[in-house]
Design a protein around this motif. Structure first.
Motif, PDB file in Angstrom:
ATOM      1  N   TYR A  22       0.843  -1.185   0.000  1.00 13.39           N
ATOM      2  CA  TYR A  22       0.000   0.000   0.000  1.00 13.39           C
ATOM      3  C   TYR A  22       0.883   1.241   0.000  1.00 13.39           C
ATOM      4  O   TYR A  22       1.919   1.274   0.674  1.00 13.39           O
ATOM      5  N   THR A  23       0.459   2.230  -0.729  1.00 16.84           N
ATOM      6  CA  THR A  23       1.075   3.540  -0.595  1.00 16.84           C
ATOM      7  C   THR A  23       0.504   4.194   0.646  1.00 16.84           C
ATOM      8  O   THR A  23      -0.708   4.175   0.869  1.00 16.84           O
ATOM      9  N   MET A  24       1.401   4.732   1.467  1.00 13.30           N
ATOM     10  CA  MET A  24       1.001   5.344   2.728  1.00 13.30           C
ATOM     11  C   MET A  24       1.287   6.838   2.688  1.00 13.30           C
ATOM     12  O   MET A  24       2.279   7.263   2.084  1.00 13.30           O
ATOM     13  N   ALA A  25       0.442   7.604   3.333  1.00 13.81           N
ATOM     14  CA  ALA A  25       0.635   9.061   3.297  1.00 13.81           C
ATOM     15  C   ALA A  25       0.214   9.681   4.627  1.00 13.81           C
ATOM     16  O   ALA A  25      -0.504   9.083   5.415  1.00 13.81           O
ATOM     17  N   TRP A  26       0.707  10.882   4.829  1.00 14.24           N
ATOM     18  CA  TRP A  26       0.293  11.708   5.960  1.00 14.24           C
ATOM     19  C   TRP A  26      -0.341  12.988   5.405  1.00 14.24           C
ATOM     20  O   TRP A  26       0.209  13.622   4.485  1.00 14.24           O
ATOM     21  N   PHE A  27      -1.476  13.326   5.974  1.00 13.59           N
ATOM     22  CA  PHE A  27      -2.151  14.588   5.692  1.00 13.59           C
ATOM     23  C   PHE A  27      -2.301  15.328   7.020  1.00 13.59           C
ATOM     24  O   PHE A  27      -2.146  14.740   8.085  1.00 13.59           O
ATOM     25  N   ARG A  28      -2.619  16.600   6.938  1.00 17.63           N
ATOM     26  CA  ARG A  28      -2.882  17.356   8.158  1.00 17.63           C
ATOM     27  C   ARG A  28      -3.990  18.372   7.895  1.00 17.63           C
ATOM     28  O   ARG A  28      -4.213  18.794   6.771  1.00 17.63           O
ATOM     29  N   GLN A  29      -4.660  18.717   8.979  1.00 17.77           N
ATOM     30  CA  GLN A  29      -5.721  19.716   8.896  1.00 17.77           C
ATOM     31  C   GLN A  29      -5.636  20.637  10.100  1.00 17.77           C
ATOM     32  O   GLN A  29      -5.788  20.181  11.239  1.00 17.77           O
ATOM     33  N   ALA A  30      -5.385  21.900   9.826  1.00 14.24           N
ATOM     34  CA  ALA A  30      -5.341  22.920  10.869  1.00 14.24           C
ATOM     35  C   ALA A  30      -6.736  23.509  11.054  1.00 14.24           C
ATOM     36  O   ALA A  30      -7.564  23.446  10.139  1.00 14.24           O
ATOM     37  N   PRO A  31      -7.017  24.078  12.211  1.00 10.25           N
ATOM     38  CA  PRO A  31      -8.335  24.668  12.452  1.00 10.25           C
ATOM     39  C   PRO A  31      -8.689  25.704  11.396  1.00 10.25           C
ATOM     40  O   PRO A  31      -7.895  26.591  11.081  1.00 10.25           O
ATOM     41  N   GLY A  32      -9.876  25.567  10.822  1.00 13.95           N
ATOM     42  CA  GLY A  32     -10.339  26.529   9.835  1.00 13.95           C
ATOM     43  C   GLY A  32      -9.728  26.388   8.461  1.00 13.95           C
ATOM     44  O   GLY A  32      -9.990  27.207   7.578  1.00 13.95           O
ATOM     45  N   LYS A  33      -8.921  25.355   8.274  1.00 13.95           N
ATOM     46  CA  LYS A  33      -8.259  25.159   6.982  1.00 13.95           C
ATOM     47  C   LYS A  33      -8.629  23.805   6.398  1.00 13.95           C
ATOM     48  O   LYS A  33      -9.096  22.912   7.102  1.00 13.95           O
ATOM     49  N   GLU A  34      -8.396  23.687   5.106  1.00 14.70           N
ATOM     50  CA  GLU A  34      -8.665  22.410   4.452  1.00 14.70           C
ATOM     51  C   GLU A  34      -7.544  21.421   4.758  1.00 14.70           C
ATOM     52  O   GLU A  34      -6.407  21.796   5.056  1.00 14.70           O
ATOM     53  N   ARG A  35      -7.895  20.151   4.655  1.00 14.86           N
ATOM     54  CA  ARG A  35      -6.895  19.113   4.816  1.00 14.86           C
ATOM     55  C   ARG A  35      -5.854  19.233   3.705  1.00 14.86           C
ATOM     56  O   ARG A  35      -6.220  19.476   2.544  1.00 14.86           O
ATOM     57  N   GLU A  36      -4.593  19.055   4.054  1.00 10.90           N
ATOM     58  CA  GLU A  36      -3.538  19.172   3.059  1.00 10.90           C
ATOM     59  C   GLU A  36      -2.581  17.986   3.118  1.00 10.90           C
ATOM     60  O   GLU A  36      -2.345  17.410   4.179  1.00 10.90           O
ATOM     61  N   PHE A  37      -2.042  17.672   1.980  1.00 10.55           N
ATOM     62  CA  PHE A  37      -1.058  16.596   1.846  1.00 10.55           C
ATOM     63  C   PHE A  37       0.247  17.030   2.496  1.00 10.55           C
ATOM     64  O   PHE A  37       0.686  18.164   2.317  1.00 10.55           O
ATOM     65  N   VAL A  38       0.869  16.119   3.241  1.00  9.86           N
ATOM     66  CA  VAL A  38       2.157  16.390   3.867  1.00  9.86           C
ATOM     67  C   VAL A  38       3.260  15.587   3.174  1.00  9.86           C
ATOM     68  O   VAL A  38       4.236  16.142   2.705  1.00  9.86           O
ATOM     69  N   THR A  39       3.069  14.269   3.120  1.00  9.11           N
ATOM     70  CA  THR A  39       4.082  13.412   2.525  1.00  9.11           C
ATOM     71  C   THR A  39       3.500  12.034   2.277  1.00  9.11           C
ATOM     72  O   THR A  39       2.483  11.669   2.860  1.00  9.11           O
ATOM     73  N   GLY A  40       4.124  11.283   1.385  1.00  9.01           N
ATOM     74  CA  GLY A  40       3.684   9.932   1.112  1.00  9.01           C
ATOM     75  C   GLY A  40       4.857   9.066   0.685  1.00  9.01           C
ATOM     76  O   GLY A  40       5.898   9.577   0.241  1.00  9.01           O
ATOM     77  N   ILE A  41       4.672   7.747   0.823  1.00 11.38           N
ATOM     78  CA  ILE A  41       5.708   6.801   0.442  1.00 11.38           C
ATOM     79  C   ILE A  41       5.060   5.653  -0.301  1.00 11.38           C
ATOM     80  O   ILE A  41       4.109   5.035   0.165  1.00 11.38           O
ATOM     81  N   THR A  53       1.121  23.206  13.390  1.00 12.84           N
ATOM     82  CA  THR A  53       0.049  22.793  14.292  1.00 12.84           C
ATOM     83  C   THR A  53      -1.159  22.331  13.505  1.00 12.84           C
ATOM     84  O   THR A  53      -1.666  23.048  12.634  1.00 12.84           O
ATOM     85  N   ALA A  54      -1.603  21.110  13.780  1.00 12.00           N
ATOM     86  CA  ALA A  54      -2.719  20.518  13.037  1.00 12.00           C
ATOM     87  C   ALA A  54      -3.015  19.144  13.609  1.00 12.00           C
ATOM     88  O   ALA A  54      -2.241  18.601  14.414  1.00 12.00           O
ATOM     89  N   VAL A  55      -4.119  18.581  13.152  1.00 10.80           N
ATOM     90  CA  VAL A  55      -4.378  17.161  13.365  1.00 10.80           C
ATOM     91  C   VAL A  55      -3.753  16.428  12.183  1.00 10.80           C
ATOM     92  O   VAL A  55      -4.018  16.774  11.030  1.00 10.80           O
ATOM     93  N   TYR A  56      -2.922  15.452  12.488  1.00  9.85           N
ATOM     94  CA  TYR A  56      -2.220  14.694  11.458  1.00  9.85           C
ATOM     95  C   TYR A  56      -2.907  13.348  11.257  1.00  9.85           C
ATOM     96  O   TYR A  56      -3.150  12.619  12.220  1.00  9.85           O
ATOM     97  N   TYR A  57      -3.182  13.042   9.999  1.00  3.41           N
ATOM     98  CA  TYR A  57      -3.883  11.819   9.641  1.00  3.41           C
ATOM     99  C   TYR A  57      -2.995  10.924   8.771  1.00  3.41           C
ATOM    100  O   TYR A  57      -2.295  11.406   7.882  1.00  3.41           O
ATOM    101  N   CYS A  58      -3.094   9.652   9.020  1.00  2.00           N
ATOM    102  CA  CYS A  58      -2.433   8.646   8.206  1.00  2.00           C
ATOM    103  C   CYS A  58      -3.451   8.108   7.202  1.00  2.00           C
ATOM    104  O   CYS A  58      -4.638   7.954   7.550  1.00  2.00           O
ATOM    105  N   ALA A  59      -2.994   7.824   5.987  1.00  2.00           N
ATOM    106  CA  ALA A  59      -3.888   7.310   4.959  1.00  2.00           C
ATOM    107  C   ALA A  59      -3.184   6.219   4.166  1.00  2.00           C
ATOM    108  O   ALA A  59      -1.953   6.206   4.066  1.00  2.00           O
ATOM    109  N   ALA A  60      -3.984   5.330   3.578  1.00  2.00           N
ATOM    110  CA  ALA A  60      -3.420   4.221   2.812  1.00  2.00           C
ATOM    111  C   ALA A  60      -4.233   3.969   1.556  1.00  2.00           C
ATOM    112  O   ALA A  60      -5.456   4.174   1.540  1.00  2.00           O
ATOM    113  N   ASP A  61      -3.537   3.540   0.508  1.00  2.00           N
ATOM    114  CA  ASP A  61      -4.210   3.172  -0.728  1.00  2.00           C
ATOM    115  C   ASP A  61      -3.375   2.130  -1.458  1.00  2.00           C
ATOM    116  O   ASP A  61      -2.144   2.140  -1.365  1.00  2.00           O
TER     117      ASP A  61
END
Length: 124
Positions: A32-51, A91-99
């Motif tokens: 699976y390709t794995m990635a990290w996204f983050r979402q700061a208060p009042g902002k859209e979720r954004e891509f951080v990095t993936g492998i 500063t944000a909530v960091y989310y892990c994602a997989a595909d």
């Protein structure tokens, strides 16, 4: 089904470091390709990095390039995000994602599985 669980978030001063972990269960994520996204208060979720699972190709957002490092340990079914030289704007909530696709996509819609997120707060 893949279940993802993030850990390692917390409060850190600017210039400090944190390591986030994303533990997968239910299925091995070695292909699976794995990635990290983050979402700061009042902002859209954004891509951080993936492998990618092919060759370990990594992709980083310009805002974190040179400061963050993504890695994976397939034996532990875990992906890590090492964050250094942290800034208040990280500063944000960091989310892990997989595909299961092989390429690292920057869009959230490209990922089928998501964790619940872990809060990272960087104080100035």
């Amino acid at each position: 089904q893949v279940q993802l669980g993030e850990s390692g978030g917390g409060l850190v001063q600017a210039g400090g470091s944190l390591r986030l972990s994303c533990a997968a269960s239910g299925r091995t994520v070695s292909r699976y390709t794995m990635a990290w996204f983050r979402q700061a208060p009042g902002k859209e979720r954004e891509f951080v990095t993936g492998i990618s699972w092919i060759g370990g190709t990594t992709v980083y957002a310009d805002s974190v390039k040179g400061r963050f490092t993504i890695s994976r340990n397939n034996a532990r079914n875990t992906v890590y995000l090492q964050m250094s030289s942290l800034k208040p704007e990280d500063t944000a909530v960091y989310y892990c994602a997989a595909d299961s696709k092989s390429n690292v996509g920057r869009g959230g819609s490209e990922y089928d599985y998501w964790g619940q997120g872990t809060q990272v707060t960087v104080s100035s």
